[in-house]
Design a protein around this motif. Structure first.
Motif, short mmCIF file in Angstrom:
data_model
loop_
_atom_site.label_atom_id
_atom_site.label_comp_id
_atom_site.label_asym_id
_atom_site.label_seq_id
_atom_site.Cartn_x
_atom_site.Cartn_y
_atom_site.Cartn_z
N UNK A 51 0.79 -1.22 0.00
CA UNK A 51 0.00 0.00 0.00
C UNK A 51 0.83 1.27 0.00
N UNK A 52 2.15 1.12 -0.01
CA UNK A 52 3.04 2.27 0.02
C UNK A 52 3.91 2.33 -1.22
N UNK A 53 4.56 3.48 -1.42
CA UNK A 53 5.54 3.65 -2.48
C UNK A 53 6.76 4.37 -1.91
N UNK A 54 7.90 4.09 -2.49
CA UNK A 54 9.11 4.82 -2.16
C UNK A 54 9.34 5.84 -3.26
N UNK A 55 9.41 7.13 -2.86
CA UNK A 55 9.51 8.23 -3.81
C UNK A 55 10.85 8.93 -3.62
N UNK A 56 11.55 9.12 -4.73
CA UNK A 56 12.75 9.98 -4.71
C UNK A 56 12.28 11.39 -5.01
N UNK A 57 12.32 12.24 -4.01
CA UNK A 57 11.83 13.61 -4.18
C UNK A 57 12.74 14.39 -5.12
N UNK A 58 12.12 15.10 -6.05
CA UNK A 58 12.84 15.93 -7.00
C UNK A 58 12.82 17.40 -6.59
N UNK A 59 11.65 17.87 -6.13
CA UNK A 59 11.49 19.26 -5.72
C UNK A 59 10.59 19.30 -4.49
N UNK A 91 5.70 18.23 -2.03
CA UNK A 91 6.86 17.78 -2.80
C UNK A 91 6.37 17.05 -4.03
N UNK A 92 7.23 16.98 -5.03
CA UNK A 92 6.95 16.20 -6.23
C UNK A 92 8.18 15.33 -6.48
N UNK A 93 7.92 14.06 -6.80
CA UNK A 93 9.04 13.14 -6.98
C UNK A 93 8.66 11.96 -7.84
N UNK A 94 9.60 11.06 -7.99
CA UNK A 94 9.45 9.89 -8.86
C UNK A 94 9.39 8.62 -8.03
N UNK A 95 8.42 7.78 -8.32
CA UNK A 95 8.30 6.50 -7.65
C UNK A 95 9.46 5.60 -8.08
N UNK A 96 10.24 5.13 -7.11
CA UNK A 96 11.36 4.24 -7.43
C UNK A 96 11.07 2.80 -7.02
N UNK A 131 3.89 14.17 -16.32
CA UNK A 131 5.29 14.61 -16.39
C UNK A 131 5.49 15.69 -17.46
N UNK A 132 4.65 15.71 -18.47
CA UNK A 132 4.85 16.61 -19.60
C UNK A 132 3.95 17.84 -19.58
N UNK A 133 3.20 18.05 -18.50
CA UNK A 133 2.25 19.17 -18.47
C UNK A 133 2.96 20.52 -18.40
N UNK A 134 4.12 20.57 -17.75
CA UNK A 134 4.87 21.81 -17.58
C UNK A 134 6.33 21.58 -17.96
N UNK A 135 7.05 22.64 -18.25
CA UNK A 135 8.47 22.49 -18.59
C UNK A 135 9.28 21.85 -17.47
N UNK A 136 8.89 22.06 -16.21
CA UNK A 136 9.55 21.44 -15.07
C UNK A 136 8.50 20.98 -14.07
N UNK A 137 8.70 19.81 -13.45
CA UNK A 137 7.72 19.34 -12.46
C UNK A 137 7.55 20.27 -11.28
N UNK A 138 8.52 21.15 -11.02
CA UNK A 138 8.41 22.06 -9.88
C UNK A 138 7.22 23.00 -10.00
#
Length: 349
Positions: A51-59, A91-96, A131-138
Motif C-alpha cells: 500500500x506504500x511507495x518509495x519516492x525519490x523527491x525531486x522538488x 513535494x513532487x518526486x518519482x516512484x522508485x 510529467x509533460x504538463x509543464x516544462x519542469x515538475x516544480x
C-alpha cells in the motif's frame, strides 16, 4: 549536499539500502527560528510496505506558512511540526519502488512528505501527475490554486473590482494579482518589500499600481494607488496592511485572509485588524480559507493555468534553491523577502 549528490548505499545482510537526508525541527523558537533549530541528518530509508511507495523527491516547496507550523500556535488549520520529528510539506518526486498496484515505478507523484530526499508514502495519498504538463515538475508546487480559490471563493471576485494584494511579489501574491486581472478586475494594486519589487509588479506582472510598504504610512500609499477605494483585499500579511485595507474598503468589500506574514515576523502578537466598527459600518466580509477546502477547483484551475501559460497571459517566476541542506536557511531568507515568485528546493535531477 547539492542537488546532484547521490544518496549513500548502506550494505546489510540482504544487499543495500538507500539513504538520504531529512530535516528535523529540534527546538521550538519564540519568533523567527534560527539555523540551530533544525537538524539535517542522513538516515537509512526503509522499503515500502504493502500500500506504500518509495519516492525519490525531486522538488519540495518552501512556504511562509511553514513558520506557523514551526511556532506551533494553537488553532492552526494543519498539524504543527513536532520537535524531534521530520518536517513535512508539498513535494513532487518519482516512484522508485512501488508496493501498490495503483502506482508504478517511474510515475511522477505529488505528496506532502517534503523535507527529505526519499519519502515512503501511502499510495492513496500520492497523486500521480503528468510529467509533460509543464516544462519542469516544480511548477506543480506553485500557489496558483491558492490564489485562485482565495479570489474566486473566499473573496467572490467580480468583474470591475479594484483589488489590493499584499506581499504581491511572493508566490501567492504574484499569482493573485495576475489572476484578478485575467478574471476582470478593473484595477489591481500590490504592496511589496522594496521599490525594486514594486517595479517588478507593474513592469513585469501587469499590476496597475504598486508600492513599497516601507515607503511611508501604508494607508497613505494605498489611498494614492486606489483613490476610489478597494473592493477586494487578498491578505497575505495582516497587521498594518489589513488595517489600511479596512479603512479604504468600499461598502460590501470582501477580504480573503490567506496568510499572516506580519505576525510570523514578530516575537509576539500584532494589533490585529484594529477597530472593527468600519467592518460593521461598511458591511465587509472577512473570510479565512485554506486550499484544502476547495480541492474540487484543482482540475478547473489546472486547465486554465496551462492555457494562460501557453498563451503568455500569465508570468510564473520561480526561485530555485539547490540541495536540502540549504532549505532551512532559505526558508528564513524567504520570509525576510529575499526572493520573488515561488521558491522551491531542488533535491535531485
Amino acid at each position: 549536499m547539492d542537488a546532484s549528490s547521490k544518496s549513500t548505499a548502506f550494505p546489510d545482510g540482504s544487499g543495500t539500502h538507500r539513504a538520504g537526508l531529512e530535516v528535523r525541527l529540534v527546538a521550538r523558537p519564540k519568533g523567527l527560528p534560527a539555523p540551530g533549530d533544525f537538524e539535517i541528518t542522513e538516515v537509512v530509508v526503509p522499503d515500502p510496505a504493502p500500500g506504500q511507495v518509495l519516492v525519490r523527491n525531486l522538488f519540495m516547496s518552501l512556504d511562509p506558512g511553514m513558520l506557523m507550523l514551526i511556532a506551533g500556535e494553537p488553532g492552526l488549520p494543519m498539524p504543527r511540526y513536532e520537535v524531534g520529528e521530520v518536517m513535512y510539506g508539498d513535494a513532487v518526486g518519482e516512484v522508485v519502488v512501488s508496493a501498490d498496484p495503483s502506482l508504478r515505478e517511474g510515475d511522477l507523484v505529488m505528496h506532502r512528505l517534503g523535507w527529505r530526499e526519499y519519502a515512503v508514502a501511502q499510495a492513496g495519498l500520492s497523486r500521480r501527475v503528468d510529467r509533460d504538463a509543464y516544462p519542469t515538475p516544480s511548477t506543480y508546487l506553485g500557489f496558483g490554486l491558492v490564489a485562485y480559490v482565495g479570489l474566486m471563493d473566499a473573496a467572490e471576485l467580480r468583474p470591475g473590482d479594484t483589488v489590493f494584494v499584499s506581499s504581491a511579489a511572493g508566490a501567492t501574491g504574484s499569482m493573485a494579482g495576475q489572476i484578478a486581472r485575467l478574471k476582470g478586475a478593473a484595477r489591481v494594486i500590490g504592496s511589496a518589500g522594496s521599490r525594486d519589487k514594486a517595479a517588478y509588479l507593474t513592469g513585469k506582472l501587469g499590476f496597475d499600481a504598486a508600492f513599497d510598504y516601507h515607503d511611508g504610512p501604508i494607508t497613505d500609499r494605498l489611498r494614492e494607488a486606489a483613490p476610489e477605494g478597494i473592493d477586494v483585499y487578498f491578505d497575505n500579511v495582516g497587521g498594518e496592511q489589513l488595517r489600511a485595507a479596512i479603512e479604504l474598503m468600499n461598502p460590501h468589500g470582501r477580504i480573503a485572509v490567506c496568510g499572516a506574514l506580519n505576525r510570523l515576523s514578530m516575537a509576539g502578537p500584532d494589533d490585529g485588524p484594529g477597530d472593527l466598527l468600519s467592518v460593521l459600518g461598511k458591511r465587509l466580509t472577512i473570510r479565512g480559507f485554506t486550499v484544502g477546502d476547495h480541492l474540487e477547483r484543482a482540475p478547473e484551475f489546472g486547465a486554465q493555468f496551462r492555457t494562460w501559460l501557453r498563451e503568455g497571459a500569465i508570468v510564473y517566476d520561480e526561485t530555485l534553491i539547490d540541495g536540502l541542506a540549504n532549505a532551512p536557511r532559505s526558508l528564513l531568507d524567504l520570509v525576510n523577502g529575499a526572493y520573488t515568485g515561488k521558491t522551491v528546493v531542488r533535491l535531485g535531477s
